[in-house]
Design a protein around this motif. Sequence first.
Motif, PDB file in Angstrom:
ATOM      1  N   ALA A  82       4.580  -3.396 -39.012  1.00  0.00           N
ATOM      2  CA  ALA A  82       5.181  -3.283 -40.347  1.00  0.00           C
ATOM      3  C   ALA A  82       5.007  -4.534 -41.182  1.00  0.00           C
ATOM      4  O   ALA A  82       4.802  -4.459 -42.393  1.00  0.00           O
ATOM      5  N   GLN A  83       5.097  -5.702 -40.560  1.00  0.00           N
ATOM      6  CA  GLN A  83       5.031  -6.929 -41.355  1.00  0.00           C
ATOM      7  C   GLN A  83       3.763  -7.701 -41.035  1.00  0.00           C
ATOM      8  O   GLN A  83       3.530  -8.072 -39.882  1.00  0.00           O
ATOM      9  N   LEU A  84       2.977  -7.910 -42.056  1.00  0.00           N
ATOM     10  CA  LEU A  84       1.669  -8.547 -41.823  1.00  0.00           C
ATOM     11  C   LEU A  84       1.446  -9.680 -42.809  1.00  0.00           C
ATOM     12  O   LEU A  84       1.740  -9.544 -43.998  1.00  0.00           O
ATOM     13  N   THR A  85       0.900 -10.793 -42.326  1.00  0.00           N
ATOM     14  CA  THR A  85       0.502 -11.849 -43.260  1.00  0.00           C
ATOM     15  C   THR A  85      -0.927 -11.541 -43.721  1.00  0.00           C
ATOM     16  O   THR A  85      -1.606 -10.702 -43.109  1.00  0.00           O
ATOM     17  N   VAL A 108       7.886 -22.669 -54.443  1.00  0.00           N
ATOM     18  CA  VAL A 108       7.563 -21.241 -54.488  1.00  0.00           C
ATOM     19  C   VAL A 108       7.390 -20.721 -53.070  1.00  0.00           C
ATOM     20  O   VAL A 108       6.608 -21.288 -52.290  1.00  0.00           O
ATOM     21  N   TYR A 109       8.134 -19.665 -52.763  1.00  0.00           N
ATOM     22  CA  TYR A 109       8.035 -19.093 -51.414  1.00  0.00           C
ATOM     23  C   TYR A 109       6.881 -18.090 -51.364  1.00  0.00           C
ATOM     24  O   TYR A 109       6.781 -17.199 -52.196  1.00  0.00           O
ATOM     25  N   VAL A 110       5.987 -18.274 -50.407  1.00  0.00           N
ATOM     26  CA  VAL A 110       4.895 -17.310 -50.214  1.00  0.00           C
ATOM     27  C   VAL A 110       5.160 -16.628 -48.873  1.00  0.00           C
ATOM     28  O   VAL A 110       5.003 -17.241 -47.821  1.00  0.00           O
ATOM     29  N   GLY A 111       5.617 -15.385 -48.956  1.00  0.00           N
ATOM     30  CA  GLY A 111       6.061 -14.720 -47.725  1.00  0.00           C
ATOM     31  C   GLY A 111       5.057 -13.722 -47.179  1.00  0.00           C
ATOM     32  O   GLY A 111       3.959 -13.559 -47.723  1.00  0.00           O
ATOM     33  N   VAL A 112       5.470 -13.061 -46.084  1.00  0.00           N
ATOM     34  CA  VAL A 112       4.592 -12.043 -45.494  1.00  0.00           C
ATOM     35  C   VAL A 112       4.675 -10.769 -46.331  1.00  0.00           C
ATOM     36  O   VAL A 112       5.622 -10.581 -47.099  1.00  0.00           O
ATOM     37  N   ASN A 113       3.669  -9.935 -46.168  1.00  0.00           N
ATOM     38  CA  ASN A 113       3.671  -8.675 -46.914  1.00  0.00           C
ATOM     39  C   ASN A 113       4.493  -7.657 -46.141  1.00  0.00           C
ATOM     40  O   ASN A 113       4.091  -7.238 -45.049  1.00  0.00           O
ATOM     41  N   LEU A 172       4.226 -24.908 -52.315  1.00  0.00           N
ATOM     42  CA  LEU A 172       4.190 -23.549 -51.775  1.00  0.00           C
ATOM     43  C   LEU A 172       4.674 -23.630 -50.336  1.00  0.00           C
ATOM     44  O   LEU A 172       4.191 -24.459 -49.575  1.00  0.00           O
ATOM     45  N   TYR A 173       5.645 -22.822 -49.981  1.00  0.00           N
ATOM     46  CA  TYR A 173       6.083 -22.844 -48.589  1.00  0.00           C
ATOM     47  C   TYR A 173       6.233 -21.441 -48.062  1.00  0.00           C
ATOM     48  O   TYR A 173       6.398 -20.488 -48.816  1.00  0.00           O
ATOM     49  N   GLY A 174       6.123 -21.326 -46.761  1.00  0.00           N
ATOM     50  CA  GLY A 174       6.216 -20.012 -46.152  1.00  0.00           C
ATOM     51  C   GLY A 174       5.472 -20.004 -44.834  1.00  0.00           C
ATOM     52  O   GLY A 174       4.854 -21.003 -44.458  1.00  0.00           O
ATOM     53  N   PRO A 175       5.503 -18.875 -44.136  1.00  0.00           N
ATOM     54  CA  PRO A 175       4.854 -18.792 -42.827  1.00  0.00           C
ATOM     55  C   PRO A 175       3.348 -19.061 -42.925  1.00  0.00           C
ATOM     56  O   PRO A 175       2.779 -18.935 -44.012  1.00  0.00           O
ATOM     57  N   PRO A 176       2.722 -19.420 -41.809  1.00  0.00           N
ATOM     58  CA  PRO A 176       1.277 -19.681 -41.847  1.00  0.00           C
ATOM     59  C   PRO A 176       0.473 -18.414 -42.148  1.00  0.00           C
ATOM     60  O   PRO A 176       0.891 -17.312 -41.793  1.00  0.00           O
ATOM     61  N   GLY A 177      -0.639 -18.594 -42.813  1.00  0.00           N
ATOM     62  CA  GLY A 177      -1.564 -17.477 -43.052  1.00  0.00           C
ATOM     63  C   GLY A 177      -1.159 -16.552 -44.166  1.00  0.00           C
ATOM     64  O   GLY A 177      -1.660 -15.431 -44.267  1.00  0.00           O
TER      65      GLY A 177
END
Length: 555
Positions: free
Chosen positions: A482-485, A443-448, A317-322
Motif C-alpha cells: 500500500a505504501q510506496l516511495t 517541506v515534508y516529502v513523504g511516501v506515496n 526537504l525532509y522525509g524518508p529515503p527515496g
Amino acid sequence: MVCSPAYSSRAVYDRLLYRHFQTPRLVQEGDVLCVPTFGCAEFLDGNADKFLRWPELYFKVRKILGTEEGMQSEGYLADTQNTSLYLMAFAQAQQYRPCVLLLKDIEVLGRDRDRLGEDARVIATLRQLLLDGDPALSSHPVLVIGTTCKPQDVPTDVQTAFLHEVKIEALSEDQRRAMLSTLTATLPLGKEVSLAKLARRTAGFVLGDFCALLSHSSRAACTRIQALSFPGGLSEEVERDFCTAGFPVLEEDFIVALDQLHDAHSQAVGAPKIPSVSWQDVGGLHEVKKEILDTIQLPLEHPELLSLGLCRSGLLLYGPPGTGKTLLAKAVATTCTMTFLSVKGPELINMYVGQSEENVRNVFARARAAAPCIIFFDELDSLAPNRGRSGDSGGVMDRVVSQLLAELDGLHSSREVFVIGATNRPDLLDSALLRPGRFDKLVYVGVNEDRDSQLQVLSAITRKFKLDPSVNLSSILEECPAQLTGADIYSLCSDAMMCAVKRKVEWIEEGLDTESSALILTMEDFLQAAARLQPSVSEQELLRYKLIQQKFAAC
Ligand SMILES: Nc1ncnc2c1ncn2[C@@H]1O[C@H](COP(=O)(O)OP(=O)(O)OP(=O)(O)O)[C@@H](O)[C@H]1O
C-alpha cells in the motif's frame, strides 16, 4: 632539456643527476657538467663500475630542446630551489623597460622541493626584487604582475610586496554577454543566434571557456555544412578555400558546442552542472513543487522582492529515503536554468585540521562563481549535527556548523545562490540552521500513500520505456504494497526491465528475436516484479516520520 650520453645510457646515475639538475644552471650545448658525488657513498659503493670513491662525474651536454633553429642554443635546468632564475628574470625585465613582468602561479614560487614548506631564502629574494622596482619611482617602470588561483597559498611576505590586489570574480550575465559580443564581432553569425540567451546558458564560464565555445561551434558549423553539401568528403585544398571563405555559425552549432562543453565540465569533480531532469520526470509531489518554485523562481522573476529583503534563500526537504528529494531539487534547477551543485554532507568532512571548514567555504565560492546556482546539500544531518553533541574530540563538526551558518548568512548579498538541504533526520540538525534567513522553510516529502499519487510516479518513470499495449499501470499497483516511495516504484520498474531483458536474451539465443528490435515490457514482467517488491520504509519508521513531521509543523 638536457641530454648527455651518460645520463641516458647509464640509469644508475639517475638519482644523482636528478638531484644535481634541480639547481638551475645556464647551459649550452657542449658544456661539460661536473656532478659532485659527495654524500652518495651508498650509490658509489654499489655501482657496477666498482669505483669506490669517485669524487665527481662528468657529463657533456649533447642537446637542448626548445630553442629556435639557427640561434645559439642555451637553456636552463629549472627548479624552485634556487633564486638565480628570478634574479635573471628581473634583470632581463630591467633591460626592456618599460615592460610588464608576468609571474604566473606565484603560489608555487618560494615553495621548497616537496611543495609543503616554504624556502625562506627564495621568498626573501623575491620580496626584495618586488620591493626594489617601485614603479612610482621611475618613468620607465617594470610593472610586476603576479597571478594565482590560490591566494591563500601565496606566502605572506610575497603577497604583501605587491601594491595592489585585484580579485577576478566570476562573470555576471551582462559581462558574459559583453565578452561574447566582443569575441564574435568578426564571426558571421546566423540571424537567430541570441547572445543574451547564450550568456544566460553559460553561467560559470570564463574567457578560456568562451574561446573554447567559439572554436567548438565553428567546428560544429563546419561539420554541419560538410555533411549537408559535401557528403562524400572534401579534398584538403577545397576545405582550405571553404574555411577561408567563412561560413555562418548557427544557433544549433552553439547548442552542440555548449552540450560538449557542459559534458566536459560536468566530468570535472565537484563542478556545478545544469541537470537534465524535467518536471515530467517527477511524478506527483505537486504541493512540494509549488513550495520550492515559490521560494526560488519568484525572486528570480521579481528581483524587486529581493530589495525588500523578502526572499528566502534556504529550503529544507525532509522525509524518508527515496521519496524524490534529490530529483525535485534537480528538476527545479533545470526549470530555472540554474546550475546545480550537489554536495553530500560526509564528502566535505576531512581529517586535516581546518580542511573541512575550507571545503564548506569552497562549495559556496564555487556556487557564487556559477550563479545562478542551487547548492543541494544531501544528508545535511551528517554535516550539521547539533553543536556540542557531535562527540568528536577536536570539535571539528562544531566548527563546520559555524562555518556553514556564516556562509548561509552571507548568501543574502549574493542573491542568486539558493540552498536546498535534504535530510532523513531533521531532528538531529543544529537548531540554529533552521532560523529565519537560513533553512527557514521546511517541506515534508513523504511516501506515496494513495494509488493515485503512485500512478503518477509510475507513469513518470515508465515515460521513456516501451510498454506492451496490454500493460495497465493501475492494475500493476493493485498488486503492490500500500505504501510506496518513489525509489520503491523505481525498483519495481528496473526489476520489470530485468525480466524483459532476460526474456529477450533467451529469445535471441533461440533465434526468435534480434538485437536491433526494441525492448518491450509486458504486463507479466511488471506482475513478476510486483510480487517480489518489498517496501523500503517500514510501518514503524513511517510512524516515526509522522511524529517528526508533527513536531516540525507545530514549530
Ligand atoms: N516522485 C517521483 N517521481 C519519479 N521518480 C521518483 C520519484 N521519487 C523518487 N523517484 C525515483 O527514486 C530515485 C531516488 O530518489 P531520490 O534520490 O530523489 O530520493 P531522496 O529522497 O533524495 O533519497 P535519499 O534521502 O536517500 O537521498 C530517483 O532516482 C527516481 O528514479
